[in-house]
Design an enzyme around this catalytic site. Structure first.
Site, short mmCIF file in Angstrom:
data_model
loop_
_atom_site.label_atom_id
_atom_site.label_comp_id
_atom_site.label_asym_id
_atom_site.label_seq_id
_atom_site.Cartn_x
_atom_site.Cartn_y
_atom_site.Cartn_z
N LYS A 1 0.91 -1.20 0.06
CA LYS A 1 0.01 0.03 0.19
C LYS A 1 0.70 1.22 -0.10
O LYS A 1 0.49 2.21 -0.53
CB LYS A 1 -0.98 -0.16 1.20
CG LYS A 1 -2.10 -0.97 0.89
CD LYS A 1 -3.32 -1.12 2.02
CE LYS A 1 -4.38 -1.83 1.53
NZ LYS A 1 -4.02 -3.43 1.68
C1 LIG Z 1 -4.47 -4.35 1.12
C2 LIG Z 1 -3.73 -5.72 1.17
C3 LIG Z 1 -4.28 -6.86 0.00
C4 LIG Z 1 -5.56 -6.75 -0.62
O1 LIG Z 1 -5.53 -5.80 -1.34
P1 LIG Z 1 -6.62 -5.06 -2.68
O2 LIG Z 1 -6.17 -4.05 -3.18
O3 LIG Z 1 -7.81 -4.73 -1.44
O4 LIG Z 1 -7.24 -6.32 -3.40
C5 LIG Z 1 -3.60 -7.82 0.19
N1 LIG Z 1 -2.20 -8.04 1.03
C6 LIG Z 1 -2.19 -6.98 1.73
C7 LIG Z 1 -0.82 -7.52 2.77
C8 LIG Z 1 -2.65 -6.07 1.89
O5 LIG Z 1 -2.42 -4.83 2.81
#
Ligand SMILES: *Cc1c(COP(=O)(O)O)cnc(C)c1O
Length: 485
Positions: free
Chosen positions: A126
């Site tokens: 993220k």
């Molecule tokens: C947010 C997240 C996901 C999922 O990603 P999306 O964009 O919501 O599909 C998967 N793994 C981790 C570690 C995350 O922080």
């Protein structure tokens, strides 16, 4: 480049990139999409092979943010994607490449490659988008002479990524709600140890859903929102999706030598934000063979891609799993793909998602239409991984490759092996590092997760947070009291 809502019946295209940058949902409840996807020619793709990550990000962003001067975009990307910011993670990664690839498994002519996306300040992918968002927000707010107060709810990864992206930024404050004593020790220490005066951590006496309800109550109070310039940074934000398009191009360019070659991607998925970016990269012309959706026990998306039936679960039927960032009951970005699948028919999308609100789902392989037949032409397939798979995969990758992967990435590696093909590299996106989920690593390997340098003693740093009751009215008063009159 103008944008419209996935639910607009007349296709009215009236908003610019900067207009929607600070917004969440469109006023009609839909999500923003560009009027058309910009195309990337083979000659352009060739030219991009020589670029740094920052320069590549700028080229892609220029195609979407046509109302920001190209030189400004280049400066913002150069500031965002530097080795210093992405050198926090896996030892041995070449952080000057920002998202380096690492060969993982091989079986005959089948190859599985890991793309590091989790070397940013909070050790989850993220950061890749949120860091750019922080710089874009600061730039846009300065131009408008305006301010923004971000209110969000987190169960872990989103909140810390947002805080590390916005800390110290001019004109921005962050009020982040988390359930008191429900995050891992590592996750709460990451957030609560921030001492920046523009970051406010609020530990709510309740569960994550209480936090989310409080944020919703504020979102529904338009007068409060306008008076105090309240905004969000949730995963439906369009700029976040665009920032994620970049690493698909980057991985392709690194894994291939000419444009006749194809690659596939497996993406550990929850809200469908990350893999939606892969879909957009493919729509722009990137030679992607398959987009593999990997889910955990919360298999809303796997069910759709296997059957055409989209059936949301409700929070009471959402499992708490050992890949908690994928514990979702409905996928908030999925509507963007459904819009494309329905040929850009906003009225139809509105009808389908009204049905989701009223009766919990729709079926595109029968009851509500036949668009499911077209899913394959978008490259999508899916699979599911459960706790026992996760433990097995973490142990196997550690044993066979000497690489420690986190629980979400393990879901991806497990499902990727159900789809990898001869001579098409399968790239699994590493969405977090194992240090964030030590409890499960111990269960899988009988030892502690590797902890990147710089995170030693994190849990012992002084913490700054306020415990508040699960009460939206009290929250509003608390926030208002901390804003300049
Ligand atoms: C947010 C997240 C996901 C999922 O990603 P999306 O964009 O919501 O599909 C998967 N793994 C981790 C570690 C995350 O922080």
């Amino acid at each position: 480049m103008l944008y419209h809502s996935t639910r607009s019946a007349d296709g009215a295209q009236t908003r610019s990139f900067s207009d929607i940058l600070l917004e969440g949902l469109a006023p009609d409840g839909g999500l923003y999409l560009p009027a058309s996807y910009p195309q990337v020619s083979p000659a352009e793709l060739d030219a991009w092979r020589k670029l740094s990550y920052a320069a590549l990000a700028a080229e892609i962003l220029k195609k979407f943010a046509t109302d920001i001067a190209p030189a400004e975009i280049e400066a913002l990307c150069a500031k965002t994607y530097t080795a210093q910011v992405y050198c926090n993670g896996r030892a041995g990664d070449d952080c000057s490449r920002i998202t380096p690839l690492r060969p993982l498994l091989q079986a005959g002519n089948k190859k599985l490659v890991l793309q590091s996306l989790s070397n940013g300040p909070t050790l989850a992918f993220k950061d890749m988008a949120m860091q750019l968002l922080g710089n874009l927000f600061e730039y846009t707010l300065a131009k408008q002479g305006s301010e923004l107060n971000i209110i969000g709810a987190t169960s872990g990864d989103t909140g810390s990524a947002a805080e590390y992206a916005m800390r110290g930024k001019q004109g921005i404050r962050v009020f982040m709600l988390s359930p008191h004593q429900k995050m891992s020790a590592f996750q709460s220490a990451q957030m609560f140890s921030l001492q920046d005066p523009n970051i406010f951590n609020l530990a709510v006496q309740g569960v994550f859903d209480d936090c989310q309800d409080m944020v919703k109550a504020i979102s529904n109070d338009l007068a409060f929102k306008q008076r105090h310039r309240i905004g969000t940074v949730n995963s439906i934000n369009w700029a976040r999706v665009v920032a994620q398009v970049v690493y698909y191009f980057r991985a392709y360019l690194e894994a291939t030598t000419d444009n006749s070659q194809r690659v596939s991607f497996t993406v550990p998925s929850g809200n469908f934000g990350n893999i939606c970016a892969g879909h957009i990269a493919r729509m722009m012309g990137l030679p992607i063979a398959q987009l593999v959706v990997a889910t955990n026990e919360n298999d809303v998306l796997d069910e759709f891609f296997r059957t055409g039936h989209y059936r949301v679960r409700g929070s009471a039927n959402t499992f708490h799993t050992s890949s908690p960032s994928m514990d979702i009951s409905k996928a908030s970005n999925f509507e963007r793909f459904v819009f494309d699948l329905c040929g850009g028919d906003g009225a139809r999308v509105k009808h389908l998602f009204t049905k989701v609100e009223q009766s919990g789902g729709f079926d595109l392989a029968g009851g509500d239409g036949d668009e499911f037949a077209k899913v394959a032409q978008y490259g999508f397939v899916s699979g599911k991984s459960v706790h026992a798979d996760r433990l097995r995969t973490i142990a196997a990758v550690w044993r066979d490759c000497g690489v420690m992967i986190d629980t979400h990435t393990a879901d991806g590696v497990k499902v990727a092996q159900e789809y990898w093909q001869d001579d098409v590299p399968m790239i699994v996106l590493e969405t977090a590092l194992p240090a964030k989920f030590n409890e499960t690593i111990r269960e899988a390997l009988g030892r502690d997760a590797e902890r990147p340098a710089g995170f030693d003693g994190l849990e012992h740093l002084p913490q700054r947070f306020e415990v508040i009751p699960a009460d939206a009215a009290r929250l509003k008063a608390w926030v208002a009291a901390r804003l300049p009159a």
